[in-house]
Write a protein that holds these residues in place. Structure first.
Motif, short mmCIF file in Angstrom:
data_model
loop_
_atom_site.label_atom_id
_atom_site.label_comp_id
_atom_site.label_asym_id
_atom_site.label_seq_id
_atom_site.Cartn_x
_atom_site.Cartn_y
_atom_site.Cartn_z
N LEU A 119 -17.19 20.70 -24.17
CA LEU A 119 -18.55 21.03 -23.75
C LEU A 119 -19.58 20.20 -24.52
O LEU A 119 -20.50 19.63 -23.93
CB LEU A 119 -18.83 22.52 -23.99
N VAL A 120 -19.42 20.17 -25.84
CA VAL A 120 -20.36 19.41 -26.67
C VAL A 120 -20.33 17.94 -26.28
O VAL A 120 -21.38 17.31 -26.08
CB VAL A 120 -20.03 19.59 -28.16
N GLU A 121 -19.14 17.39 -26.16
CA GLU A 121 -19.01 15.97 -25.84
C GLU A 121 -19.61 15.64 -24.48
O GLU A 121 -20.26 14.60 -24.30
CB GLU A 121 -17.53 15.58 -25.89
N LYS A 122 -19.44 16.53 -23.51
CA LYS A 122 -20.01 16.33 -22.17
C LYS A 122 -21.52 16.30 -22.22
O LYS A 122 -22.17 15.41 -21.64
CB LYS A 122 -19.54 17.44 -21.22
N LEU A 123 -22.11 17.26 -22.93
CA LEU A 123 -23.57 17.37 -22.95
C LEU A 123 -24.22 16.28 -23.80
O LEU A 123 -25.36 15.90 -23.53
CB LEU A 123 -23.96 18.77 -23.44
N VAL A 124 -23.51 15.79 -24.78
CA VAL A 124 -24.02 14.64 -25.54
C VAL A 124 -23.91 13.38 -24.69
O VAL A 124 -24.84 12.58 -24.61
CB VAL A 124 -23.24 14.48 -26.87
N ALA A 152 -12.38 23.64 -37.95
CA ALA A 152 -11.59 22.63 -37.22
C ALA A 152 -12.40 21.43 -36.75
O ALA A 152 -11.85 20.33 -36.63
CB ALA A 152 -10.92 23.30 -36.02
N ARG A 153 -13.70 21.62 -36.44
CA ARG A 153 -14.49 20.53 -35.87
C ARG A 153 -15.88 20.49 -36.49
O ARG A 153 -16.90 20.46 -35.79
CB ARG A 153 -14.60 20.67 -34.34
N ALA A 154 -15.92 20.46 -37.81
CA ALA A 154 -17.20 20.39 -38.50
C ALA A 154 -17.98 19.14 -38.12
O ALA A 154 -19.21 19.11 -38.22
CB ALA A 154 -16.99 20.43 -40.02
N ASP A 155 -17.28 18.12 -37.66
CA ASP A 155 -17.95 16.87 -37.28
C ASP A 155 -18.89 17.03 -36.11
O ASP A 155 -19.80 16.22 -35.92
CB ASP A 155 -16.90 15.81 -36.91
N LEU A 156 -18.72 18.09 -35.32
CA LEU A 156 -19.53 18.27 -34.11
C LEU A 156 -20.84 19.00 -34.36
O LEU A 156 -21.75 18.92 -33.53
CB LEU A 156 -18.74 19.06 -33.05
N PHE A 157 -20.94 19.73 -35.47
CA PHE A 157 -22.03 20.69 -35.62
C PHE A 157 -22.91 20.38 -36.83
O PHE A 157 -22.47 19.80 -37.82
CB PHE A 157 -21.46 22.10 -35.75
N ALA A 158 -24.18 20.84 -36.72
CA ALA A 158 -25.14 20.71 -37.81
C ALA A 158 -25.23 21.99 -38.62
O ALA A 158 -25.63 21.97 -39.79
CB ALA A 158 -26.52 20.33 -37.27
N ALA A 159 -24.88 23.15 -38.03
CA ALA A 159 -24.91 24.44 -38.72
C ALA A 159 -24.19 25.46 -37.85
O ALA A 159 -24.04 25.27 -36.63
CB ALA A 159 -26.35 24.89 -39.01
#
Length: 310
Positions: A119-124, A152-159
């Motif tokens: 979802l994150v990758e699609k919207l980015v 697991a995916r801290a690389d995707l998020f800011a907080a």
């Protein structure tokens, strides 16, 4: 766990209600390992925008977070993209594998880390979301999933924000974030499902083996390189005395950008604080899940925290 929408309230009707009330939302799907996964999105005109992923509790759907939280209003005011994904079987495959009795989880093999990452990758990729300002917040089972994503995916998020949830041994031992993430916790001291002091809650539906909130707070402080003691303890105004609960904000001494904060809901139940009811039948919810605090609003408080990062 929280109350789900009634069976007659279809996702389509939920979206109709949202649009009639002035919120433009749409339903969509993404393919994750050959499985169609559904979500509801409220997207701003100006893009790329900060993106908040909001994860429902067990027995719920994304549409319940739309109609029972202030996230749509916060998103409209702040120009956010906000997405409400649906867990399979109305549940999330977080790092914990043991649920309470009679609470069915998602199908075996469900990869919800892959779903949210997709979802994150699609919207980015389509220009909707600002890759540097992606956040995830979850309630109950969704709170556990939010912590799993932080691991697991801290690389995707800011907080990240987790509401009415604590860690357990299984979730903690598998948690190896690629980098520290700001973390907000929001737990009630009278929660019958996820006990503030740890162990097993008083509800029939409670699971075993929860850490206490103090242990969960200490875990995130340790991962983020914070000092072990409290930086500050602030009792917030009792703006809604009728709810018979209050809020205490507990901050941490952390390196810049590694903040960890706890909102302790004194005498609060397994409920997300809010200025509007979080269940269709508030009296029933109070009897089963405890008091909902009305001194703060969960979505507003979480966005105030998120908006400081990166």
């Amino acid at each position: 766990m929280a109350f789900s929408r009634p069976s007659w309230l279809s996702p389509l009707l939920c979206l109709t209600i949202i649009i009639c009330c002035g919120f433009r939302a749409s339903a969509d799907t993404v393919d994750v390992n050959g499985v169609k996964r559904s979500y509801t999105a409220q997207l701003p005109t100006k893009r790329p925008a900060p993106l908040v992923i909001v994860l429902h509790g067990k027995t719920q759907r994304g549409a319940d977070m739309v109609t029972r939280t202030a996230w749509p209003q916060v998103a409209k005011r702040e120009g956010l993209a906000v997405v409400f994904p649906d867990g399979l079987n109305n549940a999330w495959a977080d790092a914990r594998t043991k649920a309470g009795p009679a609470l069915r989880g998602p199908p075996a093999g469900t990869d919800d880390v892959a779903f949210i990452a997709r979802l994150v990758e699609k919207l980015v990729a389509d220009g909707t979301a600002d890759a540097k300002r992606v956040y995830v917040a979850g309630v109950s089972n969704g709170g556990a999933m939010a912590m799993t994503l932080a691991c697991a995916r801290a690389d995707l998020f800011a907080a990240v924000a987790s509401v009415i949830m604590n860690l357990n041994d299984e979730a903690a031992v598998t948690c190896h974030p690629s980098r520290p993430l700001p973390m907000l916790l929001m737990n009630g001291t009278a929660d019958p499902l996820v006990p503030y002091e740890g162990g097993r809650g008083s509800s029939y539906f409670a699971a075993e083996g929860f850490w206490s909130t103090d242990e969960t707070l200490a875990f995130w402080r340790r991962l983020n390189g914070c000092e072990t003691d409290d930086a500050g303890i602030t009792d917030m105004p009792d703006a809604a005395p009728a709810d018979q609960s209050t809020v205490t904000r507990i901050s941490s001494r952390c390196p810049a950008g590694h903040d960890v904060v706890l909102y302790r809901i004194n005498h609060g139940g397994h409920r997300m604080p809010g200025f509007a009811p979080d269940a269709r039948f508030p009296k029933v919810a109070r009897n089963l899940l405890g008091s909902q605090n009305g001194d703060i609003d969960g979505a507003e408080t979480i966005w105030t925290f998120f908006s400081r990062f990166p």
